[in-house]
Design a protein around this motif. Sequence first.
Motif, PDB file in Angstrom:
ATOM      1  N   MET A  21       0.859  -1.188   0.000  1.00 26.63           N
ATOM      2  CA  MET A  21       0.000   0.000   0.000  1.00 26.63           C
ATOM      3  C   MET A  21       0.895   1.238   0.000  1.00 26.63           C
ATOM      4  SD  MET A  21      -2.717  -1.169   2.969  1.00 26.63           S
ATOM      5  CE  MET A  21      -1.538  -1.115   4.327  1.00 26.63           C
ATOM      6  N   ASP A  22       1.370   1.649  -1.169  1.00 27.09           N
ATOM      7  CA  ASP A  22       2.345   2.736  -1.229  1.00 27.09           C
ATOM      8  C   ASP A  22       1.721   3.995  -1.842  1.00 27.09           C
ATOM      9  OD1 ASP A  22       4.819   3.884  -0.777  1.00 27.09           O
ATOM     10  OD2 ASP A  22       5.643   3.250  -2.706  1.00 27.09           O
ATOM     11  N   GLY A  23       2.204   5.154  -1.396  1.00 21.94           N
ATOM     12  CA  GLY A  23       1.785   6.420  -1.998  1.00 21.94           C
ATOM     13  C   GLY A  23       1.021   7.358  -1.073  1.00 21.94           C
ATOM     14  N   ASN A  24       0.916   7.005   0.205  1.00 22.84           N
ATOM     15  CA  ASN A  24       0.184   7.859   1.149  1.00 22.84           C
ATOM     16  C   ASN A  24       0.812   9.251   1.271  1.00 22.84           C
ATOM     17  OD1 ASN A  24      -1.331   5.615   1.699  1.00 22.84           O
ATOM     18  ND2 ASN A  24      -0.471   5.241   3.733  1.00 22.84           N
ATOM     19  N   GLY A  25       2.147   9.286   1.367  1.00 22.71           N
ATOM     20  CA  GLY A  25       2.847  10.555   1.548  1.00 22.71           C
ATOM     21  C   GLY A  25       2.625  11.471   0.358  1.00 22.71           C
ATOM     22  N   ARG A  26       2.738  10.914  -0.842  1.00 26.18           N
ATOM     23  CA  ARG A  26       2.550  11.725  -2.057  1.00 26.18           C
ATOM     24  C   ARG A  26       1.107  12.189  -2.191  1.00 26.18           C
ATOM     25  NH1 ARG A  26       5.021   7.423  -5.743  1.00 26.18           N
ATOM     26  NH2 ARG A  26       5.006   6.297  -3.745  1.00 26.18           N
ATOM     27  N   TRP A  27       0.183  11.347  -1.754  1.00 21.99           N
ATOM     28  CA  TRP A  27      -1.239  11.726  -1.778  1.00 21.99           C
ATOM     29  C   TRP A  27      -1.451  12.980  -0.932  1.00 21.99           C
ATOM     30  CZ3 TRP A  27      -5.205  12.450   1.696  1.00 21.99           C
ATOM     31  CH2 TRP A  27      -6.515  12.364   1.200  1.00 21.99           C
ATOM     32  N   GLN A  72      13.188   4.092  10.215  1.00 22.74           N
ATOM     33  CA  GLN A  72      14.161   5.180   9.998  1.00 22.74           C
ATOM     34  C   GLN A  72      13.501   6.499   9.617  1.00 22.74           C
ATOM     35  OE1 GLN A  72      16.755   3.783   6.826  1.00 22.74           O
ATOM     36  NE2 GLN A  72      16.628   1.722   7.665  1.00 22.74           N
ATOM     37  N   ARG A  73      12.212   6.508   9.428  1.00 22.89           N
ATOM     38  CA  ARG A  73      11.544   7.764   9.067  1.00 22.89           C
ATOM     39  C   ARG A  73      11.570   8.736  10.251  1.00 22.89           C
ATOM     40  NH1 ARG A  73       6.574   6.566   4.899  1.00 22.89           N
ATOM     41  NH2 ARG A  73       7.795   5.254   3.500  1.00 22.89           N
ATOM     42  N   PRO A  74      11.325  10.039   9.987  1.00 20.01           N
ATOM     43  CA  PRO A  74      11.345  11.001  11.097  1.00 20.01           C
ATOM     44  C   PRO A  74      10.416  10.569  12.232  1.00 20.01           C
ATOM     45  CG  PRO A  74      11.058  12.131   8.987  1.00 20.01           C
ATOM     46  CD  PRO A  74      11.029  10.665   8.697  1.00 20.01           C
TER      47      PRO A  74
HETATM   48 MG    MG Z   1       6.534   4.957  -0.202  1.00 23.34          MG
END
Ligand code: MG
Length: 242
Positions: A21-27, A72-74
């Motif tokens: 399930m990728d793309g939440n940040g870009r959304w 490793q994300r903020p």
């Molecule tokens: Mg991603």
Amino acid sequence: MKSPNLSQDKIKIPKHLAVIMDGNGRWAKKRFLPRKFGHRAGAENLRQFIRWCADFSIKYVTVYAFSTENWQRPDDEVQSLMKLIVEFFGKYNRELEEEGVRLQFLGKIEDLPEKSLATVKRAEEESKNRNRITLNIALSYGSRQEIIRATKAFTADVISGNREIEELNQEVFSSYLYTQGLPDPDLLIRTGGEQRISNFLLWQLSYCEFYFSDILWPDFKKNDLKEALMEFSDRERRFGGV
Ligand code: MG
Ligand code: IPE
Ligand code: IPE
């Protein structure tokens, strides 16, 4: 008139569907919102997605929610994701029960903060007798970690005399993985446009069909799932044969 190949009876249904399930940040970015709003929209979409999967009679769904690398994300993003887990099951436990959703968590969940860990353990325990659909949530999951963990556990069993080295084969090895007891996924969908596995189910995806979609996860709807299932239905799976 409805096009004949769109009717549901022409669709071959995978037994086990895996989803990155990728793309939440870009959304969120597209809407000038902080990333955590994308994760919230993504969780909302997962809630609907599991219902669509049940409508298509898919028995097992495994979704990648948080990888071992995502730690490793903020800090604030990790924290908001951990909070989201608690919120999600607080809000939707009843609904998941009505839908007959059994929940299982795959990964190094012992690394979760206390409250999130308690939430997932409770969700797993409370849902263990439901059987319409099984939703496996890969959380703090990384395939390389999973394989090393399995190797250690098998080795420990040899040392303690519970196993012989000669017993080790693909089936036995599989039984040491987080996915023990599950059939291998036959279809993997990755949303968000990237075409890579990102340390997801390396062992289990050996003969899986891959489907990549440019749609960002919160925008991936029932019709998009149907398109993926239709493409899967047209694939010829040979498993190394002719
Ligand atoms: Mg991603
Ligand atoms: C996937 O969305 C969800 C998680 C990894 C937790 P991303 O957060 O990776 O979204 P993008 O790829 O940055 O758009
Ligand atoms: C994979 O997405 C992990 C999840 C969807 C939970 P990432 O966004 O973390 O993967 P990369 O960084 O694009 O490989």
